[in-house]
Design a protein around this motif. Structure first.
Motif, PDB file in Angstrom:
ATOM      1  N   GLN A 292      -0.067  16.772  13.459  1.00 38.84           N
ATOM      2  CA  GLN A 292       0.843  16.525  12.348  1.00 38.84           C
ATOM      3  C   GLN A 292       1.071  15.023  12.238  1.00 38.84           C
ATOM      4  O   GLN A 292       1.237  14.330  13.243  1.00 38.84           O
ATOM      5  N   PHE A 293       1.060  14.509  11.000  1.00 36.61           N
ATOM      6  CA  PHE A 293       1.344  13.104  10.745  1.00 36.61           C
ATOM      7  C   PHE A 293       1.795  12.952   9.303  1.00 36.61           C
ATOM      8  O   PHE A 293       1.766  13.908   8.525  1.00 36.61           O
ATOM      9  N   TYR A 294       2.222  11.750   8.946  1.00 42.41           N
ATOM     10  CA  TYR A 294       2.683  11.448   7.585  1.00 42.41           C
ATOM     11  C   TYR A 294       1.854  10.302   7.024  1.00 42.41           C
ATOM     12  O   TYR A 294       1.670   9.279   7.683  1.00 42.41           O
ATOM     13  N   MET A 295       1.362  10.484   5.812  1.00 42.95           N
ATOM     14  CA  MET A 295       0.582   9.464   5.128  1.00 42.95           C
ATOM     15  C   MET A 295       1.471   8.775   4.107  1.00 42.95           C
ATOM     16  O   MET A 295       2.183   9.421   3.350  1.00 42.95           O
ATOM     17  N   HIS A 296       1.392   7.438   4.075  1.00 40.48           N
ATOM     18  CA  HIS A 296       2.207   6.625   3.162  1.00 40.48           C
ATOM     19  C   HIS A 296       1.284   6.036   2.104  1.00 40.48           C
ATOM     20  O   HIS A 296       0.538   5.103   2.375  1.00 40.48           O
ATOM     21  N   ASP A 297       1.344   6.599   0.895  1.00 41.27           N
ATOM     22  CA  ASP A 297       0.503   6.181  -0.230  1.00 41.27           C
ATOM     23  C   ASP A 297       1.360   5.313  -1.149  1.00 41.27           C
ATOM     24  O   ASP A 297       2.217   5.822  -1.871  1.00 41.27           O
ATOM     25  N   VAL A 298       1.137   4.000  -1.104  1.00 40.77           N
ATOM     26  CA  VAL A 298       1.962   3.047  -1.848  1.00 40.77           C
ATOM     27  C   VAL A 298       1.096   2.392  -2.918  1.00 40.77           C
ATOM     28  O   VAL A 298       0.132   1.697  -2.600  1.00 40.77           O
ATOM     29  N   ILE A 299       1.455   2.628  -4.184  1.00 40.10           N
ATOM     30  CA  ILE A 299       0.707   2.060  -5.309  1.00 40.10           C
ATOM     31  C   ILE A 299       1.421   0.838  -5.877  1.00 40.10           C
ATOM     32  O   ILE A 299       0.788  -0.067  -6.401  1.00 40.10           O
ATOM     33  N   SER A 300       2.750   0.793  -5.750  1.00 42.52           N
ATOM     34  CA  SER A 300       3.536  -0.291  -6.358  1.00 42.52           C
ATOM     35  C   SER A 300       3.850  -1.377  -5.342  1.00 42.52           C
ATOM     36  O   SER A 300       3.557  -1.244  -4.155  1.00 42.52           O
ATOM     37  N   GLY A 301       4.466  -2.445  -5.831  1.00 41.90           N
ATOM     38  CA  GLY A 301       4.947  -3.513  -4.969  1.00 41.90           C
ATOM     39  C   GLY A 301       3.879  -4.528  -4.601  1.00 41.90           C
ATOM     40  O   GLY A 301       2.736  -4.435  -5.030  1.00 41.90           O
ATOM     41  N   PRO A 302       4.273  -5.482  -3.763  1.00 45.84           N
ATOM     42  CA  PRO A 302       3.370  -6.589  -3.429  1.00 45.84           C
ATOM     43  C   PRO A 302       2.274  -6.223  -2.429  1.00 45.84           C
ATOM     44  O   PRO A 302       1.284  -6.934  -2.321  1.00 45.84           O
ATOM     45  N   ASN A 303       2.440  -5.135  -1.680  1.00 46.01           N
ATOM     46  CA  ASN A 303       1.457  -4.749  -0.662  1.00 46.01           C
ATOM     47  C   ASN A 303       1.042  -3.288  -0.823  1.00 46.01           C
ATOM     48  O   ASN A 303       1.297  -2.463   0.061  1.00 46.01           O
TER      49      ASN A 303
END
Length: 178
Positions: free
Chosen positions: A33-44
């Protein structure tokens, strides 16, 4: 007589080596089990759009249809809890595309690579449809490396939180491997 001894020795060696090789071929089951962080916005951002329709000229009132064909490349961190500051255990690297004109659905090709813990250096790959608005999505595991060599199995994805298009997704993975 000498020929019989050689045949007997040959059969004994074959039996010994076949026993050891079948032990190595025993299928193991691993659940992760794990969590994926999908970030489309922001500076990074961890996922960026690399192709797709020019949405500035679309006249479609249907946002899903307007996004159809958009392709994103990702390099998302994987953590032990939903907290972005929790321990990073790996990265999900790959590509996903908006694959439906009628619902928010992705076609995903990603490889999960572990960078710490008992699976450090091992990977597994996921390829399949991800209807992201469904509560739980099931996708196939189609292979792996290291500890997960020849892996097969499935992952269940459930969105933990979403702000705009940035999402934290929980993954429960069941792998069968040798």
């Amino acid at each position: 007589m000498a020929m019989n001894s050689k045949l007997l020795l040959l059969f004994a060696l074959a039996a010994v080596f076949s026993c050891k090789s079948t032990d190595a071929l025993k299928v193991k089951a691993t659940r992760i089990q794990f969590y994926m962080h999908d970030v489309i916005s922001g500076p990074n951002p961890t996922a960026v759009r690399v192709a797709g329709p020019d949405n500035s000229t679309t006249t479609s009132p249907n946002a899903t249809a307007a996004m159809f064909g958009s392709i994103y490349m990702m390099d998302n961190p994987l953590t032990v809890t939903p907290d972005p500051n929790s321990t990073v255990v790996g990265r999900a690297q790959g590509i996903y595309g908006m694959s439906s004109q009628n619902e928010f659905s992705l076609l995903m090709s990603l490889t999960v690579g572990f960078i710490s813990g008992p699976y450090n250096g091992s990977t597994f790959s996921v390829l399949g449809r991800n209807p992201i608005m469904s509560e739980v999505r099931e996708m196939p595991v189609v292979g792996g490396t290291g500890i997960f060599r020849l892996a097969r199995g499935y992952c269940l994805a459930k969105t933990h939180s979403m702000v705009g298009f940035d999402a934290i997704i929980g993954y429960n993975v069941t792998l069968l491997h040798y």
